[in-house]
Design an enzyme around this catalytic site. Sequence first.
Site, mmCIF file in Angstrom:
data_model
loop_
_atom_site.group_PDB
_atom_site.id
_atom_site.type_symbol
_atom_site.label_atom_id
_atom_site.label_comp_id
_atom_site.label_asym_id
_atom_site.label_seq_id
_atom_site.Cartn_x
_atom_site.Cartn_y
_atom_site.Cartn_z
ATOM 1 N N GLN A 17 0.778 -1.241 0.000
ATOM 2 C CA GLN A 17 0.000 0.000 0.000
ATOM 3 C C GLN A 17 0.814 1.299 0.000
ATOM 4 O O GLN A 17 0.494 2.233 -0.743
ATOM 5 C CB GLN A 17 -0.978 0.023 1.200
ATOM 6 N N TYR A 139 4.569 -3.185 8.628
ATOM 7 C CA TYR A 139 3.244 -2.995 8.036
ATOM 8 C C TYR A 139 2.513 -1.905 8.813
ATOM 9 O O TYR A 139 2.962 -1.464 9.875
ATOM 10 C CB TYR A 139 2.426 -4.296 8.096
ATOM 11 N N GLU A 140 1.360 -1.535 8.270
ATOM 12 C CA GLU A 140 0.547 -0.428 8.794
ATOM 13 C C GLU A 140 0.500 -0.322 10.324
ATOM 14 O O GLU A 140 0.890 0.680 10.917
ATOM 15 C CB GLU A 140 -0.883 -0.597 8.244
ATOM 16 N N ASP A 169 0.556 3.559 6.041
ATOM 17 C CA ASP A 169 0.746 3.229 4.624
ATOM 18 C C ASP A 169 0.499 4.426 3.701
ATOM 19 O O ASP A 169 1.414 5.058 3.212
ATOM 20 C CB ASP A 169 -0.197 2.086 4.236
ATOM 21 N N GLY A 248 -8.088 19.615 20.720
ATOM 22 C CA GLY A 248 -7.538 20.934 20.443
ATOM 23 C C GLY A 248 -8.075 21.900 21.478
ATOM 24 O O GLY A 248 -8.262 21.538 22.636
ATOM 25 N N GLY A 249 -8.361 23.119 21.048
ATOM 26 C CA GLY A 249 -8.890 24.112 21.971
ATOM 27 C C GLY A 249 -10.384 23.941 22.212
ATOM 28 O O GLY A 249 -10.949 24.585 23.094
ATOM 29 N N GLN A 273 -17.383 24.905 20.350
ATOM 30 C CA GLN A 273 -16.445 25.979 20.032
ATOM 31 C C GLN A 273 -16.779 27.149 20.954
ATOM 32 O O GLN A 273 -17.949 27.536 21.060
ATOM 33 C CB GLN A 273 -16.633 26.366 18.568
#
Length: 416
Positions: A17, A139-140, A169, A248-249, A273
């Site tokens: 892949q 592998y992956e 991959d 995140g924020g 948010q």
Amino acid sequence: MSKPLEGIKIIDFTHVQAGPACTQLLAWFGADVIKVERPGSGDVTRTQLRDIPDVDALYFTMLNSNKKSLTLDTKKPEGKEVLEKLIKESDVMVENFGPGALDRMGFPWQYIKELNPKMILASVKGFSDGHHYDDLKVYENVAQCAGGAASTTGFWDGPPTISAAALGDSNTGMHLAIGILTALIGRDKTGKGQKVAVSMQDSVLNLCRVKLRDQQRLDRLGYLEEYPQYPHGEFSDVVPRGGNAGGGGQPGWVLKCKGWETDPNSYIYFTIQGHAWAPICRAIGKPEWIEDANYNTATARQPHIFDIFKTIEEWLADKTKFEAVDILRKFDIPCAPVLTMKELANDPSLRESGTITEVAHKERGSYLTVGSPIKFSDMKPEITASPLLGEHTDEVLKSLGYSSAQIANLHQQQAV
Ligand code: CAO
């Protein structure tokens, strides 16, 4: 329509892949990609996870569109000779064999460079050269564990978890494609080729950079306020798994919608948010929360963030994931339904944009694939079928100057 990479010739010495995803992308954009495969068997994915007997598996067809296939035993002298000729007239060679395989075959970088000083050799390995694990085949999922994704994915009371997305991959292949294009632009300036190497570990880690951010914050503060462990749980000295937290924020979580008891994908992702707090309160019928000191700042909300999500789930109880998003989008709230592969396959917008596309194949009929996720104003990449094993062998050999008699002779010598 002329394509930007037309005229760039690529020897695609890739399999499985990571490498094929890279060369497929370059083929979509116009490069002449010649996949070199072992006679008789070819890329192992041709036969892996087959859904139709004796027909190339989707694993192969979905990663090798727009390419040519040349069968060549590059361990035999006559195969080596063809490869040398190809190297002399190509721009790029991409490979993702196990460590040392290309050297053992007789094609170390030094030799490739001698044959063609303008050549760009692009390699994927599990670990970068000189790394203490650089002898490992990868592998992956190995890469996801080695690159920091697994230790930071999943729930805190469960084991490290692998993502279904091909972070090891295809992601590495995309990094390699950027490296190749950069080296091509560099070659225009210097006239010289170079080796471009990308490791799967590095590529996964590059996508986990926010977790390295969190490790340093944790080292300094001893807690991470956006993780579910804060403020009631405990932190150790390593970045924990955060379940479905926003990361995140903006806090966020996967929330149940109508029918979740029987449909495992009846969920939306909901993001709180900060500046959308007032619209959120209005959308979920809690206008009194807008000014409430227990709720009106991110810091005030964090200690009871899961109670807030529970209240939103109560509001969602009589709405499907699609109905919910249709309401929430009017309030400018970042959210999306959790979509299944079946829903994505049939999504009219994705069909219209070419992100999901149907390809006609000589032996399997038509199949769906993911087309170019990169959109251009002046070009729409056309996705064509993957090649049958050796479909273009004669064509490529002719272009290298072999006569029909020599080609017949080569076939005989290369027979397995
Ligand atoms: N003619 C003759 N020999 C050929 C050939 C051809 N056309 N194409 C490949 N070969 C040979 C190679 O020379 C090599 O032989 P040796 O081992 O004797 O030197 C062999 O076939 C391929 O070896 P390999 O190590 O690449 O293959 P594997 O199936 O044992 O391992 C993989 C597969 C993916 C683990 C390994 O290639 C690897 O670690 N690659 C780098 C990392 C990577 O890209 N992994 C992602 C794969 S996608 O999940």
